[in-house]
Design an enzyme around this catalytic site. Structure first.
Site, PDB file in Angstrom:
ATOM      1  N   HIS A  13       0.869  -1.174   0.000  1.00 44.29           N
ATOM      2  CA  HIS A  13       0.000   0.000   0.000  1.00 44.29           C
ATOM      3  C   HIS A  13       0.904   1.222   0.000  1.00 44.29           C
ATOM      4  O   HIS A  13       1.671   1.441   0.942  1.00 44.29           O
ATOM      5  CB  HIS A  13      -0.921   0.018   1.217  1.00 44.29           C
ATOM      6  CG  HIS A  13      -1.838   1.212   1.238  1.00 44.29           C
ATOM      7  ND1 HIS A  13      -3.099   1.191   0.664  1.00 44.29           N
ATOM      8  CD2 HIS A  13      -1.674   2.473   1.734  1.00 44.29           C
ATOM      9  CE1 HIS A  13      -3.670   2.376   0.823  1.00 44.29           C
ATOM     10  NE2 HIS A  13      -2.818   3.174   1.468  1.00 44.29           N
ATOM     11  N   CYS A  14       0.810   2.018  -1.032  1.00 39.01           N
ATOM     12  CA  CYS A  14       1.667   3.190  -1.174  1.00 39.01           C
ATOM     13  C   CYS A  14       0.933   4.415  -0.640  1.00 39.01           C
ATOM     14  O   CYS A  14      -0.079   4.842  -1.205  1.00 39.01           O
ATOM     15  CB  CYS A  14       2.061   3.403  -2.637  1.00 39.01           C
ATOM     16  SG  CYS A  14       3.156   4.818  -2.889  1.00 39.01           S
TER      17      CYS A  14
END
Length: 326
Positions: free
Chosen positions: A166-167
């Site tokens: 998850h960026c």
């Protein structure tokens, strides 16, 4: 058996009280998901905002702030390096069109890639994709049958197919369906910074100020250019590492979560360096061409660099050669 209504579950999650005890409570009423599938969908909706054309926005304050900072950074580069540097020098003949137009192309592609990276579906699992007789995993959070290599993202509230990470910078997950777009974003951002930094250095050493085609004060412009030279190395290192890492994962068909899990096993002494090397050679051989064709969704390399195209592919449900060690 206790059941939660759509409104009760949504308000409970939005209140920020979602924790392990809540998971245990829902686990005890797992059949409620089968009898009332909208309960899980209520959980999903509470974490995302639906946008036009099928796009979604993850409701995360930190991620939203980080994403907005990227847009501000892009606007700063466009305003200073393009409008007040590249364009004036191009107009007075000091800058070659072979530099100006590629810089314009890279800047526009970077902006498009940024927008699509944070609004694209990374491969969210909304329903059971596999039958009970097919090889699958059951998510402990949402109770859905999912393909192997899928993971549940606590930020998005979904299971993501072949999730990489998850960026927080794009406020979205990087998964099977948007990894190609995230790779384009990092690559174009790196190229944009390289050209901007090169033009800034050239401005101090080679170019002559064009007062007739730029109304920005030369002294003020020099101060801004100095700021650009200070932050550019950090951006080049960060985005270069991200782009290189994503390309490596594409070449060897591996994800960041899987890589992190293998590293944890190595630190615990469960796997040695030679074991990791043997596992990588056997199950993740380096195949750049086939990896790019699989992720970018086309056999034409010229289309790999275009972020505006569609990349609709059927979801990958099985991985016959994949051996799960994490």
């Amino acid at each position: 058996m206790n059941k939660f209504s759509y409104r009760e579950l949504s308000s409970f999650i939005e209140s920020g009280n979602w924790n392990s005890s809540a998971d245990d409570l829902l686990a005890s009423t797992s059949s409620a998901y089968t009898e009332s599938p909208e309960l899980y969908e209520g959980y999903v909706i509470s974490r995302t905002i639906k946008l036009p054309f099928g796009y979604r926005w993850v409701k995360d304050t930190k991620g939203t702030c980080m994403l907005l900072s990227l847009y501000i950074l892009w606007a700063y580069h466009a305003w200073l390096d393009f409008y007040h540097l590249a364009l004036p020098y191009y107009m007075n003949g000091s800058l070659s069109p072979f530099i100006f137009y590629p810089y314009l192309w890279v800047s526009v592609m970077c902006l498009i890639s940024l927008f699509r990276s944070h609004t694209m579906d990374p491969g969210r699992i909304h329903d059971n994709l596999l039958s009970s007789t097919q090889p699958h995993e059951v998510c402990s959070k949402c109770r859905l049958r999912r393909p192997v290599r899928s993971h549940h993202c606590s930020k998005c509230g979904y299971c993501i197919r072949k999730m990489d990470h998850h960026c927080v910078w794009i406020n979205n997950c990087v998964g099977e369906d948007n990894q190609w777009m995230f790779t384009l974003l990092m690559s174009y951002a790196w190229l944009m910074t390289v050209i901007s930094c090169s033009l800034t250095v050239a401005h101090f050493y080679n170019y002559i100020d064009c007062d007739s085609c730029d109304n920005l004060s030369p002294s003020f412009k020099d101060k801004l250019m100095t700021v650009t030279l200070i932050i550019s190395p950090v951006l080049l290192l960060f985005m270069g590492c991200m782009a290189g890492t994503q390309l490596l994962y594409i070449f060897v068909d591996r994800t960041g979560i899987e890589d992190l899990g293998l590293e944890r096993k190595r630190k615990k002494g469960e796997m040695g360096v030679l074991d990791l090397y043997e596992h990588a050679n056997k199950h993740h051989p380096c195949r750049p061409a086939s990896g790019c064709r699989r992720v970018f969704g086309t056999n034409n390399p010229l289309l790999w660099v275009l972020p505006l195209r569609s990349n609709k592919q059927p979801p990958t449900l099985t991985y016959p050669n994949f051996v799960k060690l994490v």
